[in-house]
Write a protein that holds these residues in place. Structure first.
Motif, PDB file in Angstrom:
ATOM      1  N   CYS A 492       0.847  -1.190   0.000  1.00 52.17           N
ATOM      2  CA  CYS A 492       0.000   0.000   0.000  1.00 52.17           C
ATOM      3  C   CYS A 492       0.887   1.245   0.000  1.00 52.17           C
ATOM      4  N   CYS A 495       0.378   2.953   3.468  1.00 54.07           N
ATOM      5  CA  CYS A 495       0.681   2.267   4.727  1.00 54.07           C
ATOM      6  C   CYS A 495       1.944   1.421   4.653  1.00 54.07           C
ATOM      7  N   CYS A 510      -5.583  -3.099   0.807  1.00 52.86           N
ATOM      8  CA  CYS A 510      -4.849  -2.859   2.042  1.00 52.86           C
ATOM      9  C   CYS A 510      -5.809  -3.080   3.207  1.00 52.86           C
ATOM     10  N   CYS A 513      -6.109   0.309   5.515  1.00 50.43           N
ATOM     11  CA  CYS A 513      -6.807   1.556   5.147  1.00 50.43           C
ATOM     12  C   CYS A 513      -7.821   1.335   4.035  1.00 50.43           C
ATOM     13  N   TYR A 515      -7.294   0.746   0.943  1.00 47.09           N
ATOM     14  CA  TYR A 515      -6.808   1.144  -0.381  1.00 47.09           C
ATOM     15  C   TYR A 515      -6.955  -0.051  -1.320  1.00 47.09           C
TER      16      TYR A 515
HETATM   17 ZN    ZN Z   1      -3.102   1.245   3.340  1.00 45.72          ZN
END
Ligand code: ZN
Ligand code: ADP
Length: 778
Positions: A492, A495, A510, A513, A515
């Motif tokens: 990610c 992150c 991810c 988060c 993503y």
């Molecule tokens: Zn992330």
């Protein structure tokens, strides 16, 4: 656990008048403040806000409002240079003499009556102090948004007769319809709406409007619940089980605690399937003879229809509070609870704030569960909040678990909690046999993630028409996407954590988060087109299980398949009715489920939580394996558990396989003591995040310096670790650092952090949060 630190007094609002001057000026326009009569009695309301500046600030209460202003209600007050008054929470109303300083008067009351009673206000102030949050923020956590907004209510005008209407001569001169309507209202002796009065007096709204014009009646606006938003349900109540000997003994101890009229904490330590819920229910039945209410907290995941039903089968009025509720439903329940119409409140963490008028008992089922800790401000643990509330109300608190948190276990050992054991399952059913499968041994492997012994056991269960549960605590398909050519791992960008491949929609996601990108068909680094998916998630397991047991009906339960409200319930009820043979999923399936036809539980990888950089990793593993194993053998057909692991010799896995909590707890306590981890001392964690790495680290360094200074000034015995990057060193594009503090007692730990953080402000670029008694170390 050591005793909670109970602050004797809450921060007073009068230490520095200039800092607390909401008017922005110490002088009123009428002249210097010191000219007012110093002996004049005034009423002062202390108000806090949920946003900056948080207060507390003092205001004077104008005489016409003195009778209505009460602590626990929201007030409209002037603040700084704002043109319009803003809403704050009143925490205190005191009568005092003007101290030579004119306070600005409050503008009006926002609520008609307080939204919390004295005990709940005290609870707010304690939480704000202990968890280092602002009281205004705690009020907002305590009172649901639906209640604050008055969701599902409407402003309605209620009419009452005026003084003039009591004059017979005036009334005699009115036209007949007006006269009748007015007399009807006087006779009703309670305020009525225009519609109701017209209906019941048998006239149109015209004559009533005339009465209003003649000032014979007045209207007052009140918010009332919109009628008919929730159907009331008719319960058919079922009878109690006759208790086992152990259950009866436990109930007797609980009833003695209830009858004592004092606060105490009882740890109901009962193996899985020992019938703890029946004990709670009969304790609540006992309590009801005194007209008091009970709050039962359960982990959010366990708020299944089955749990609800168990309580609804036994009590007339149960409120179930869960996270899928609309603001209107929430408000409706809250109002009913506040009116004392609800006997039992069953809910997740935040149900601890239910505004019961006569609370008699709090129960926390599966008290070891991490979901009782809130991970946003205020970062409270419902177990500790429950203890403080039970202490304020002078009532017992029951903590129930087969695998108590070591904090609770240690408190019971020290005699702070009273431990009540249930050693046996209901009906003397044996604990399921646990077989450990060593994944390092070749002969047990099958080429997939299901070992030979687990395969055989599953086949055997299916052949007998029995059901199986398979636990894998990772969702998605493959947990890493790696290029075999250059070694690049798809991660990610925000992150820096590896993305998980999800087969549905071919996404790379991810898990920190959310993503998402389409899974790259070739390596984004070197363009090699043989990218490899490795690591096991529930989607891949599902595929493998389907291939291995083609005739079985399989359902997967994880947060991906359980997105839609009601999906959880649908799968569980299909499983109960036998339509599903194998239920596989994440820890969602490990807790609380009671299905008699489940004879096999398989743990695909018991080590998945074991090697986390967290001192509670072993405890979590022990709890998870014990809990999921406890789903097996709840009926007469017995039960078998197969646990796959690379470290069968690990103490947590050994103890779980022998259902031996004591062995686990004693060994683990020794480990904790060695490093002064909880329950031997308290910890706090400060997480600092910012978009610029070096600035964020510098901020964290400064914070550590302040902590060290505060520690030395207060001569506190505190170990400060860090700043260091936590396991999740970057999240949602922000760099993260954390500081860990350890201290034998909560009081001095809190004081040092308060002193140090008062020198630092979260800003646009860098924010920090203080987490007292953290559970999350990532
Ligand atoms: Zn992330
Ligand atoms: P625990 O929470 O301790 O794991 P439960 O409360 O789920 O156990 O109880 C296990 C099962 O035993 C439930 O189906 C419950 O209805 C049943 N049960 C509980 N107490 C009794 C009893 N005294 N007699 C018969 N069945 C009982």
């Amino acid at each position: 656990m050591t005793e909670l630190s109970l602050p004797n007094e809450f921060m007073s609002s009068d230490s520095d008048p200039a800092a607390n001057d909401p008017q922005g000026s110490l002088f009123s326009l009428d002249g210097p403040a010191w000219e007012t009569d110093v002996h004049e009695q005034i009423t002062v309301a202390t108000v806090v806000f949920s946003e900056m500046p948080f207060g507390p600030f003092d205001y004077s209460v104008p005489s016409e409002l003195v009778d209505s202003v009460r602590p626990g209600m929201r007030l409209q007050v002037p603040l700084g240079k704002r043109r319009k008054p803003i809403t704050g929470w009143c925490t205190k109303v005191t009568a005092t003499t003007t101290g030579g300083m004119a306070l600005k008067p409050i503008d009006s009351c926002f609520d008609e009556k307080p939204l919390c009673n004295a005990n709940l206000i005290q609870l707010v102030l304690w939480m704000a102090h202990y968890y280092q949050a602002q009281p205004g923020q705690v009020f907002d956590a305590l009172i649901p948004a639906g209640v604050r907004m008055g969701a599902g209510t409407r402003a309605t005008t209620f009419f009452t007769p005026t003084q003039q209407a009591l004059d017979d001569e005036v009334v005699a001169k009115l036209p007949a319809k007006q006269q009748y309507a007015l007399q009807y209202l006087i006779a009703a002796a309670e305020p009525m709406t225009l519609r109701d009065l017209a209906d019941q007096a048998g006239c149109t709204e015209g004559p009533i409007r005339q009465l209003l014009q003649k000032e014979l009646i007045v209207g007052e606006v009140r918010r009332v619940m919109t009628p008919g938003i929730l159907p009331s349900r008719n319960n058919v109540l079922t009878d109690a089980h006759s208790l086992t000997k152990e259950q009866s003994a436990a109930l007797a101890e609980i009833c003695a605690a209830l009858d004592s009229g004092k606060h105490s904490t009882l740890l109901l330590h009962g193996v899985t399937g020992s019938g703890k819920t029946e004990v709670y229910i009969q304790a609540i039945e006992h309590l009801q003879r005194f007209g008091r209410q009970a709050i039962v907290l359960v982990p959010e995941i366990s708020l299944t229809p089955q749990t609800r039903q168990r309580f609804q089968d036994r009590f007339e009025s149960v409120a179930v509070l869960h996270s899928h509720m609309s603001p209107v439903e929430r408000n409706h329940h809250w109002q009913r609870i506040a009116e004392g119409q609800v006997q039992v409140i069953v809910g997740a963490r935040s149900a601890i704030f239910a505004p019961t008028p006569h609370l008699g008992l709090i129960v926390i089922d599966e008290e070891h569960d991490a979901s009782f800790k809130q991970d946003t401000i205020p970062r409270y643990h419902a177990r500790d909040v429950a203890r403080y509330r039970a202490h304020l109300e002078g009532i017992p608190l029951i903590l129930g678990s087969a695998t108590p948190a070591l904090e609770s276990w240690n408190a019971a050992k020290k005699g702070i909690y009273k431990r009540i054991p249930l050693h046996r399952r209901v009906g003397d059913r044996p604990m399921p046999h646990v077989q450990l499968v060593d994944l390092r041994l070749k002969e047990d492997r099958t080429g997939g993630s299901i070992s030979r012994p687990l395969m055989q056991a599953t086949r055997a269960a299916l052949a007998k028409g029995e059901q199986a549960i398979l636990l894998l605590n990772r969702r998605g398909f493959a947990t890493t996407i790696q290029c075999p050519s250059c070694g690049h791992v798809v991660a990610c960008p925000d992150c820096e954590m590896p993305l998980t491949h999800h087969r549905d929609g071919s996404k790379a996601v991810c898990h920190y988060c959310d993503y998402q990108i389409g899974t790259p068909p070739w390596c984004p680094e070197c363009r090699f087109d043989g990218i490899r998916y490795s690591g096991l998630g529930t989607q891949k397991l599902e595929m493998e299980v389907k291939a291995k047991f083609p005739e079985a009906v399989i359902a997967r339960m994880d947060s991906d398949t359980m997105r839609r409200p009601g999906s959880h319930e649908r799968v569980l009820s299909a499983f109960r009715s036998g339509e599903i043979d194998i239920l596989l999923g994440t820890q969602m399936i490990a807790k609380g489920l009671d299905f008699p036809n489940v004879t096999l539980v398989g743990v695909i990888n018991a080590d998945s939580a074991l090697h986390f950089p967290d001192f509670r990793a072993a405890e979590r593993t022990f709890q998870l394996v014990t809990q999921v194993a406890g789903r097996a053998g709840r009926g007469d057909a017995g039960g078998e558990v197969v646990v796959q692991t690379y470290t069968p010799e690990h103490p947590a896995i050994q103890a779980a396989s022998q259902h031996d909590y004591f062995q686990f707890a004693e060994e683990e306590l020794q480990q904790r003591q060695k490093f002064a981890y909880p329950p031997f001392g308290r910890i706090a964690r400060i997480i600092i995040r910012g978009s610029e790495e070096t600035l964020t680290e510098a901020f964290a360094d400064n914070l550590v310096s302040s902590l060290e200074r505060a520690r030395d000034a207060q001569q506190a015995e505190i170990r400060i670790l860090g700043p260091a990057p936590p396991p999740i060193a970057k999240l949602r594009g922000k760099y993260r650092f954390h500081i860990l503090l350890q201290c034998p007692d909560a009081g001095s730990l809190g004081n040092v952090i308060r002193a140090a953080t008062s020198e630092h402000r979260s800003g646009e670029d860098i924010q920090y949060v203080v987490d007292i008694d953290p559970l999350d170390m990532l």
